[in-house]
Enzyme design. Structure first.
Site, PDB file in Angstrom:
ATOM      1  N   SER A   3       0.827  -1.219   0.000  1.00 32.90           N
ATOM      2  CA  SER A   3       0.000   0.000   0.000  1.00 32.90           C
ATOM      3  C   SER A   3       0.856   1.262   0.000  1.00 32.90           C
ATOM      4  CB  SER A   3      -0.866   0.072   1.261  1.00 32.90           C
ATOM      5  OG  SER A   3      -1.783  -0.963   1.287  1.00 32.90           O
ATOM      6  N   ASN A  33       1.849   3.624  10.790  1.00 33.37           N
ATOM      7  CA  ASN A  33       1.020   4.147  11.893  1.00 33.37           C
ATOM      8  C   ASN A  33       1.370   3.410  13.178  1.00 33.37           C
ATOM      9  OD1 ASN A  33      -0.554   1.983  10.165  1.00 33.37           O
ATOM     10  ND2 ASN A  33      -1.253   1.769  12.274  1.00 33.37           N
ATOM     11  N   HIS A  76      -3.970  -0.243  -4.719  1.00 35.54           N
ATOM     12  CA  HIS A  76      -3.353  -1.440  -5.303  1.00 35.54           C
ATOM     13  C   HIS A  76      -3.751  -1.524  -6.775  1.00 35.54           C
ATOM     14  CE1 HIS A  76      -1.721  -3.663  -1.786  1.00 35.54           C
ATOM     15  NE2 HIS A  76      -2.467  -2.766  -1.168  1.00 35.54           N
ATOM     16  N   ALA A  80       2.788  -2.269   4.100  1.00 37.70           N
ATOM     17  CA  ALA A  80       2.526  -1.216   5.074  1.00 37.70           C
ATOM     18  C   ALA A  80       2.137  -1.929   6.359  1.00 37.70           C
ATOM     19  CB  ALA A  80       1.382  -0.344   4.583  1.00 37.70           C
ATOM     20  N   HIS A  90      -5.318  -9.884  -1.152  1.00 39.78           N
ATOM     21  CA  HIS A  90      -5.215 -10.263   0.253  1.00 39.78           C
ATOM     22  C   HIS A  90      -6.244 -11.333   0.600  1.00 39.78           C
ATOM     23  CE1 HIS A  90      -3.750  -6.136  -0.173  1.00 39.78           C
ATOM     24  NE2 HIS A  90      -2.960  -6.368   0.855  1.00 39.78           N
ATOM     25  N   MET A  99      -1.449  -7.213   7.151  1.00 37.20           N
ATOM     26  CA  MET A  99      -2.401  -8.198   6.613  1.00 37.20           C
ATOM     27  C   MET A  99      -1.890  -8.832   5.320  1.00 37.20           C
ATOM     28  SD  MET A  99      -5.778  -5.838   7.102  1.00 37.20           S
ATOM     29  CE  MET A  99      -5.948  -4.787   8.553  1.00 37.20           C
ATOM     30  N   SER A 100      -0.588  -8.913   5.181  1.00 37.09           N
ATOM     31  CA  SER A 100      -0.066  -9.485   3.928  1.00 37.09           C
ATOM     32  C   SER A 100       1.262 -10.189   4.210  1.00 37.09           C
ATOM     33  CB  SER A 100       0.146  -8.364   2.903  1.00 37.09           C
ATOM     34  OG  SER A 100       1.191  -7.524   3.302  1.00 37.09           O
ATOM     35  N   HIS A 115      -7.061   4.085   6.556  1.00 41.51           N
ATOM     36  CA  HIS A 115      -6.346   3.581   5.373  1.00 41.51           C
ATOM     37  C   HIS A 115      -5.658   4.740   4.654  1.00 41.51           C
ATOM     38  CE1 HIS A 115      -5.240   0.927   2.147  1.00 41.51           C
ATOM     39  NE2 HIS A 115      -5.995   1.557   1.262  1.00 41.51           N
ATOM     40  N   TYR A 167      -8.154 -11.199   3.085  1.00 39.74           N
ATOM     41  CA  TYR A 167      -9.387 -10.552   3.561  1.00 39.74           C
ATOM     42  C   TYR A 167     -10.320 -10.155   2.425  1.00 39.74           C
ATOM     43  CZ  TYR A 167      -6.948  -6.100   2.593  1.00 39.74           C
ATOM     44  OH  TYR A 167      -6.259  -5.084   1.990  1.00 39.74           O
ATOM     45  N   GLU A 168      -9.851 -10.245   1.180  1.00 40.17           N
ATOM     46  CA  GLU A 168     -10.742 -10.007   0.045  1.00 40.17           C
ATOM     47  C   GLU A 168     -11.577 -11.253  -0.240  1.00 40.17           C
ATOM     48  OE1 GLU A 168      -8.832  -7.554  -3.202  1.00 40.17           O
ATOM     49  OE2 GLU A 168      -7.077  -7.833  -1.933  1.00 40.17           O
TER      50      GLU A 168
HETATM   51  N1  HPA Z   1      -2.694  -3.109  11.355  1.00 40.18           N
HETATM   52  C1  HPA Z   1      -2.820  -4.012  10.360  1.00 40.18           C
HETATM   53  N2  HPA Z   1      -2.453  -3.753   9.120  1.00 40.18           N
HETATM   54  C2  HPA Z   1      -1.916  -2.564   8.851  1.00 40.18           C
HETATM   55  C3  HPA Z   1      -1.768  -1.588   9.836  1.00 40.18           C
HETATM   56  C4  HPA Z   1      -2.179  -1.876  11.161  1.00 40.18           C
HETATM   57  O1  HPA Z   1      -2.061  -1.063  12.094  1.00 40.18           O
HETATM   58  N3  HPA Z   1      -1.200  -0.506   9.218  1.00 40.18           N
HETATM   59  C5  HPA Z   1      -1.022  -0.841   7.930  1.00 40.18           C
HETATM   60  N4  HPA Z   1      -1.457  -2.081   7.685  1.00 40.18           N
END
Ligand code: HPA
Length: 258
Positions: A20, A219, A51, A103, A73, A195-196, A231, A75-76
């Site tokens: 991302s 973050n 993406h 990310a 991903h 998540m990847s 996001h 989660y999709e």
């Molecule tokens: N958690 C999960 N996935 C992420 C995060 C997060 O804080 N930041 C970017 N992808």
């Protein structure tokens, strides 16, 4: 899987998956060709903003790259096998080195958002594996190649770019974590969460590729700051940090990444 002839003929040496907000690497590439995922049978389309969903073929710092701009991903709603299809394609194209970027939220308070972390190891907490379906007891004691990592760390130092080293926890998502989950991940030994990447790394190791992984710490993980996670923040921080990673990569390649 049928490898498109344009990819086969290009003979890529290094593969890279852009996470991302990291799409700007594409701009640094001396691009020869673009192959949208939609042109490749079996390859799923990503539904995530930020993406793109295509392979780029091009040269960077003297090496032939295949770049996966955008990933799919779990989660999709796709299976572990489906989300790692692009990795099998890149492996079939002949690459020996795969660079995975993502990310991630940071939970180790010795680190901080806006910086990069080289993956030393991971926790696969997705509950699944791309190797399901057989007795594929692949050794996972060194998923992320330590020689490659040290070459990248040396390049980062030469570029005066902060590059932490740590453990990435890969979760299913798509919701961000709760503060309690983040405390749990800290106890488990994670430094960053996303998540990847973990399924791709497992698939790549099963195919014998040397893997390097990098998290753009976009973050603070949930509960470590007053701000709700968004996001957009992930995309903006990733975009701001991407240029520094491109410099590190270029320096590592010029120093003879091998
Ligand atoms: N958690 C999960 N996935 C992420 C995060 C997060 O804080 N930041 C970017 N992808």
């Amino acid at each position: 899987m049928k490898l498109p002839s344009i990819i086969e003929e290009f003979k890529p040496e290094i593969g890279i998956v852009l996470g991302s907000g990291l799409g700007s690497f594409a701009g640094a590439l001396d691009a020869n060709a673009v192959v949208p995922y939609s042109e490749i049978d079996d390859l799923p389309q990503s539904t995530v903003p930020g993406h793109e969903g295509r392979f780029l073929l091009g040269k960077f710092a003297g090496k032939r790259f295949i770049v996966a701009q955008g990933r799919v991903h779990l989660y999709e709603g796709r299976s572990a096998h489906v989300v790692t299809c692009g990795i099998r394609l890149m492996a079939a194209s002949g690459i020996r080195i795969l660079i995975l970027t993502n990310a991630a939220g940071v939970l180790n308070t010795d680190m901080r958002p806006g910086e990069w972390m080289a993956l030393k190891d991971h926790l696969n907490l997705t509950g699944t594996s791309p190797l399901l379906g057989g007795a594929h007891f692949v050794d996972m004691s060194m998923v992320y190649d330590s020689e490659l990592r040290h070459q990248f760390l040396a390049a980062a130092a030469a570029c005066e770019t902060i590059m932490f080293e740590g453990v990435y926890a890969g979760l299913l998502g798509p919701q961000y974590e709760t503060p309690a989950e983040i405390r749990m991940l800290g106890i488990l030994g994670a430094d960053a969460v996303g998540m990847s990447t973990v399924l791709e790394a497992i698939q790549a190791r099963a195919l014998g590729l040397r893997v390097a992984g990098f998290s753009c710490l976009t973050n603070w993980a949930a509960g470590l700051s007053q701000e709700p996670l968004s996001h957009q923040e992930v995309l903006d921080t990733g975009a701001a940090a991407a240029g520094r990673f491109v410099n590190v990569l270029e320096t590592a390649l010029r120093n003879g990444l091998d």
